[in-house]
Design a protein around this motif. Sequence first.
Motif, PDB file in Angstrom:
ATOM      1  N   HIS A 160      -2.724  -5.022  -0.234  1.00 41.48           N
ATOM      2  CA  HIS A 160      -3.167  -3.924   0.644  1.00 41.48           C
ATOM      3  C   HIS A 160      -2.176  -3.686   1.775  1.00 41.48           C
ATOM      4  CE1 HIS A 160      -6.956  -4.447  -1.494  1.00 41.48           C
ATOM      5  NE2 HIS A 160      -7.390  -3.333  -0.936  1.00 41.48           N
ATOM      6  N   ASP A 161      -1.603  -4.750   2.321  1.00 41.51           N
ATOM      7  CA  ASP A 161      -0.605  -4.598   3.387  1.00 41.51           C
ATOM      8  C   ASP A 161       0.617  -3.820   2.887  1.00 41.51           C
ATOM      9  OD1 ASP A 161      -2.138  -5.944   5.227  1.00 41.51           O
ATOM     10  OD2 ASP A 161      -1.164  -7.875   4.904  1.00 41.51           O
ATOM     11  N   LEU A 162       1.101  -4.162   1.699  1.00 39.38           N
ATOM     12  CA  LEU A 162       2.284  -3.491   1.155  1.00 39.38           C
ATOM     13  C   LEU A 162       1.974  -2.040   0.807  1.00 39.38           C
ATOM     14  CD1 LEU A 162       3.830  -6.295  -1.103  1.00 39.38           C
ATOM     15  CD2 LEU A 162       4.343  -5.701   1.265  1.00 39.38           C
ATOM     16  N   TYR A 163       0.743  -1.778   0.358  1.00 41.16           N
ATOM     17  CA  TYR A 163       0.347  -0.387   0.085  1.00 41.16           C
ATOM     18  C   TYR A 163       0.392   0.429   1.377  1.00 41.16           C
ATOM     19  CZ  TYR A 163      -2.474   3.676  -1.128  1.00 41.16           C
ATOM     20  OH  TYR A 163      -2.910   4.967  -1.312  1.00 41.16           O
ATOM     21  N   TYR A 164      -0.094  -0.156   2.466  1.00 36.05           N
ATOM     22  CA  TYR A 164      -0.067   0.548   3.758  1.00 36.05           C
ATOM     23  C   TYR A 164       1.369   0.851   4.172  1.00 36.05           C
ATOM     24  CZ  TYR A 164       0.033   1.175   8.786  1.00 36.05           C
ATOM     25  OH  TYR A 164       0.300   1.665  10.032  1.00 36.05           O
ATOM     26  N   ILE A 165       2.250  -0.126   4.043  1.00 31.39           N
ATOM     27  CA  ILE A 165       3.647   0.066   4.448  1.00 31.39           C
ATOM     28  C   ILE A 165       4.304   1.190   3.665  1.00 31.39           C
ATOM     29  CG2 ILE A 165       5.930  -1.039   4.470  1.00 31.39           C
ATOM     30  CD1 ILE A 165       4.488  -3.697   5.042  1.00 31.39           C
ATOM     31  N   GLU A 166       4.025   1.258   2.366  1.00 31.15           N
ATOM     32  CA  GLU A 166       4.660   2.258   1.513  1.00 31.15           C
ATOM     33  C   GLU A 166       4.065   3.649   1.694  1.00 31.15           C
ATOM     34  OE1 GLU A 166       4.143   0.699  -2.373  1.00 31.15           O
ATOM     35  OE2 GLU A 166       5.514  -1.000  -2.074  1.00 31.15           O
ATOM     36  N   ASN A 167       2.850   3.739   2.227  1.00 31.67           N
ATOM     37  CA  ASN A 167       2.164   5.042   2.316  1.00 31.67           C
ATOM     38  C   ASN A 167       1.812   5.419   3.752  1.00 31.67           C
ATOM     39  OD1 ASN A 167       1.448   5.782  -0.725  1.00 31.67           O
ATOM     40  ND2 ASN A 167       1.104   3.589  -0.467  1.00 31.67           N
ATOM     41  N   TRP A 168       2.556   4.886   4.731  1.00 32.85           N
ATOM     42  CA  TRP A 168       2.202   5.113   6.135  1.00 32.85           C
ATOM     43  C   TRP A 168       2.283   6.585   6.516  1.00 32.85           C
ATOM     44  CZ3 TRP A 168       4.689   7.434  10.186  1.00 32.85           C
ATOM     45  CH2 TRP A 168       4.039   7.328  11.428  1.00 32.85           C
ATOM     46  N   SER A 169       1.345   6.995   7.338  1.00 29.80           N
ATOM     47  CA  SER A 169       1.380   8.303   7.997  1.00 29.80           C
ATOM     48  C   SER A 169       0.469   8.230   9.216  1.00 29.80           C
ATOM     49  CB  SER A 169       0.919   9.428   7.063  1.00 29.80           C
ATOM     50  OG  SER A 169      -0.473   9.348   6.824  1.00 29.80           O
ATOM     51  N   ILE A 170       0.628   9.165  10.129  1.00 32.53           N
ATOM     52  CA  ILE A 170      -0.243   9.216  11.306  1.00 32.53           C
ATOM     53  C   ILE A 170      -1.702   9.361  10.879  1.00 32.53           C
ATOM     54  CG2 ILE A 170      -0.929  10.677  13.252  1.00 32.53           C
ATOM     55  CD1 ILE A 170       1.393   9.031  14.007  1.00 32.53           C
ATOM     56  N   TRP A 171      -1.946  10.226   9.872  1.00 31.62           N
ATOM     57  CA  TRP A 171      -3.315  10.465   9.418  1.00 31.62           C
ATOM     58  C   TRP A 171      -3.905   9.214   8.779  1.00 31.62           C
ATOM     59  CZ3 TRP A 171      -4.840  14.457  11.849  1.00 31.62           C
ATOM     60  CH2 TRP A 171      -3.963  15.519  12.097  1.00 31.62           C
ATOM     61  N   PHE A 172      -3.081   8.460   8.068  1.00 30.69           N
ATOM     62  CA  PHE A 172      -3.554   7.206   7.478  1.00 30.69           C
ATOM     63  C   PHE A 172      -3.955   6.241   8.582  1.00 30.69           C
ATOM     64  CE2 PHE A 172      -2.403   3.713   4.148  1.00 30.69           C
ATOM     65  CZ  PHE A 172      -3.755   3.548   3.895  1.00 30.69           C
ATOM     66  N   ASP A 173      -3.170   6.167   9.647  1.00 27.40           N
ATOM     67  CA  ASP A 173      -3.502   5.302  10.782  1.00 27.40           C
ATOM     68  C   ASP A 173      -4.830   5.707  11.425  1.00 27.40           C
ATOM     69  OD1 ASP A 173      -1.347   3.681  10.506  1.00 27.40           O
ATOM     70  OD2 ASP A 173      -0.344   4.262  12.354  1.00 27.40           O
ATOM     71  N   LEU A 174      -5.005   7.006  11.665  1.00 21.10           N
ATOM     72  CA  LEU A 174      -6.237   7.480  12.298  1.00 21.10           C
ATOM     73  C   LEU A 174      -7.451   7.203  11.413  1.00 21.10           C
ATOM     74  CD1 LEU A 174      -5.019  10.868  13.825  1.00 21.10           C
ATOM     75  CD2 LEU A 174      -5.324   8.668  14.973  1.00 21.10           C
ATOM     76  N   TYR A 175      -7.269   7.333  10.106  1.00 21.61           N
ATOM     77  CA  TYR A 175      -8.357   7.028   9.174  1.00 21.61           C
ATOM     78  C   TYR A 175      -8.729   5.547   9.241  1.00 21.61           C
ATOM     79  CZ  TYR A 175     -10.663   6.153   4.687  1.00 21.61           C
ATOM     80  OH  TYR A 175     -11.528   5.751   3.711  1.00 21.61           O
ATOM     81  N   ILE A 176      -7.718   4.690   9.304  1.00 23.70           N
ATOM     82  CA  ILE A 176      -7.972   3.241   9.379  1.00 23.70           C
ATOM     83  C   ILE A 176      -8.682   2.892  10.692  1.00 23.70           C
ATOM     84  CG2 ILE A 176      -6.841   0.990   9.589  1.00 23.70           C
ATOM     85  CD1 ILE A 176      -4.717   2.015   7.617  1.00 23.70           C
ATOM     86  N   ILE A 177      -8.241   3.499  11.800  1.00 21.28           N
ATOM     87  CA  ILE A 177      -8.888   3.236  13.093  1.00 21.28           C
ATOM     88  C   ILE A 177     -10.356   3.651  13.050  1.00 21.28           C
ATOM     89  CG2 ILE A 177      -8.930   3.921  15.523  1.00 21.28           C
ATOM     90  CD1 ILE A 177      -5.846   4.158  15.353  1.00 21.28           C
ATOM     91  N   LEU A 178     -10.632   4.826  12.457  1.00 21.74           N
ATOM     92  CA  LEU A 178     -12.017   5.292  12.355  1.00 21.74           C
ATOM     93  C   LEU A 178     -12.841   4.366  11.468  1.00 21.74           C
ATOM     94  CD1 LEU A 178     -14.021   7.545  13.070  1.00 21.74           C
ATOM     95  CD2 LEU A 178     -13.263   8.764  11.019  1.00 21.74           C
ATOM     96  N   ARG A 179     -12.270   3.966  10.329  1.00 22.01           N
ATOM     97  CA  ARG A 179     -12.986   3.055   9.425  1.00 22.01           C
ATOM     98  C   ARG A 179     -13.229   1.699  10.077  1.00 22.01           C
ATOM     99  NH1 ARG A 179     -12.449   3.137   3.772  1.00 22.01           N
ATOM    100  NH2 ARG A 179     -13.188   0.968   3.936  1.00 22.01           N
ATOM    101  N   THR A 180     -12.304   1.276  10.961  1.00 24.88           N
ATOM    102  CA  THR A 180     -12.451  -0.025  11.626  1.00 24.88           C
ATOM    103  C   THR A 180     -13.746  -0.074  12.428  1.00 24.88           C
ATOM    104  OG1 THR A 180     -10.052  -0.326  11.761  1.00 24.88           O
ATOM    105  CG2 THR A 180     -11.400  -1.617  13.263  1.00 24.88           C
ATOM    106  N   VAL A 181     -14.084   1.030  13.079  1.00 28.86           N
ATOM    107  CA  VAL A 181     -15.314   1.077  13.879  1.00 28.86           C
ATOM    108  C   VAL A 181     -16.531   0.787  13.002  1.00 28.86           C
ATOM    109  CG1 VAL A 181     -16.772   2.547  15.321  1.00 28.86           C
ATOM    110  CG2 VAL A 181     -14.267   2.705  15.491  1.00 28.86           C
ATOM    111  N   PHE A 182     -16.571   1.412  11.805  1.00 35.80           N
ATOM    112  CA  PHE A 182     -17.719   1.209  10.915  1.00 35.80           C
ATOM    113  C   PHE A 182     -17.728  -0.210  10.341  1.00 35.80           C
ATOM    114  CE2 PHE A 182     -17.059   5.802  10.874  1.00 35.80           C
ATOM    115  CZ  PHE A 182     -18.356   6.241  11.117  1.00 35.80           C
ATOM    116  N   VAL A 183     -16.538  -0.747  10.067  1.00 38.83           N
ATOM    117  CA  VAL A 183     -16.456  -2.112   9.535  1.00 38.83           C
ATOM    118  C   VAL A 183     -16.974  -3.113  10.554  1.00 38.83           C
ATOM    119  CG1 VAL A 183     -14.869  -3.938   8.828  1.00 38.83           C
ATOM    120  CG2 VAL A 183     -14.594  -1.637   7.911  1.00 38.83           C
ATOM    121  N   LEU A 184     -16.626  -2.917  11.829  1.00 37.16           N
ATOM    122  CA  LEU A 184     -17.032  -3.867  12.868  1.00 37.16           C
ATOM    123  C   LEU A 184     -18.539  -3.885  13.063  1.00 37.16           C
ATOM    124  CD1 LEU A 184     -14.297  -3.336  15.603  1.00 37.16           C
ATOM    125  CD2 LEU A 184     -14.481  -5.172  13.929  1.00 37.16           C
TER     126      LEU A 184
END
Length: 483
Positions: free
Chosen positions: A452-476
């Motif tokens: 999963h870490d390598l997938y993130y590195i290869e597919n990084w974008s600002i929108w991907f980051d914002l999606y992860i931050i939003l999902r983090t709230v629900f995961v917590l």
Amino acid sequence: MNNPGEQAGSVARPHREVPLGILPLTTQICDFIAFNVSAIFLKTWVDGAETGLSFAGAGRLGLAGGTIFVIVAQLTGAYEVELLFSVRKNWSRLFSAWLGTALLLLSLGFMLRLMPAIPRSGILLWFASGLALLALSRAVLVLIARHLKRRGCFNRRCAIYGAGEQGRDLAHYIINHDKLTLSLIGFYDDRDHERLGECLPLPLRGDMEDLVSAIRAGEVDQVILALPWAGEVRLRQIVAALSVTPVQIRLAPEKAGFAYARMPVMLLGGLPVMTLHEKPMHGSRVMEKWAEDRLLSLLLLILSSPLFLLIALAIKIESPGPVFFVQRREGFNCHDFRILKFRSMHADKCEADHIVQAKRDDQRVTRVGAFLRKTSLDELPQLLNVLSGDMSLVGPRPHAPSTRAAGRLFSDVLTSYVARHKVKPGLTGWAQICGWRGETDTEDKLIRRIEHDLYYIENWSIWFDLYIILRTVFVLFGGQRAY
């Protein structure tokens, strides 16, 4: 370095080649017409209102807007040939171009007071209808382009000079590549047929003299030289013999090139070089990531400052010792840095080195610490690490060098483990929101996390980051918890 959108055929058909360049031109004309139709539709919709929009005004809007749209679409790459064979990719670029054009026209219209008093419902309907017309037009064009492609109308008749191993690899690659528009005529080679062997994927049609005769007869449009690059003298002689004929001449890669066939090729001055691996963060992406980390971490620090004070007070009241726990972690480019966390264990049980990961019902964890770890609030001070530049908000989670999975060091389990250090470690990450967080007590858990870490590195974008931050709230608040 074949043209995008070219398709292979093992047998050359009667020559009725349609230039690929006609696709972007046809698409531009259809886009221009669709934009004008949407402007007329807008006039029809608001015809009963006191808007001041006449048919002449709608016509001017269509002409000016259609021209601007075609320019914006060209700048956003909406007319790239390979996109014109795919509805999904086509629509993605089309939406970006349409949104940019609509915002530009509305902004200019209202700022310069060139836009009559059109009701909002009319503007929204114009936006939706214009996009629908363009999308429908593109879908029809893609279907037509695919039909012509299947019939071989875009195919160029290609001969391969060199029937050795390099030529055979090239032939197999073209035949099995469904995105190429090439009809293979066959092989040509001056060498003894016995040296070439019997297992050729294409017929051997002769030598250089036969190839020139076929070109003169109008049977060949392109020649690809599949010869060793080390034979420079021979290559120059063949190119000289073919350069007086009206064909396109290309040089095939050597055998190693087929292993990296999907890698991009760029010009280094005038020299073509292949990019085998690109830095994940380069060019404008570095500035985008820098701005995202600094602005968001500063905002989060300001908003969470009262929480900082409450947590610090609770830690000091429950057990003696420092508020923060400082530990060495591996960061960007394998350089160590000091990570900050709220102390969640008894002070005399905290280990800065030779880390043993926390387990369920771990006796080292305090009551306040258990709550902090359960809610991941113990990670909050890492916002300071982000501000200082040691970390990013989103990225692979940093591990201590001595951390183990099933008794083995992480780097011993996977040789690709160090690849996660190509970017800065993050406060949260793709692996964490997908459930791969907490203790890595088995090698399989570590492998899934690294994937999963390598997938993130290869597919990084600002929108991907914002999606992860939003999902983090629900995961917590509702997902897997650490302990």
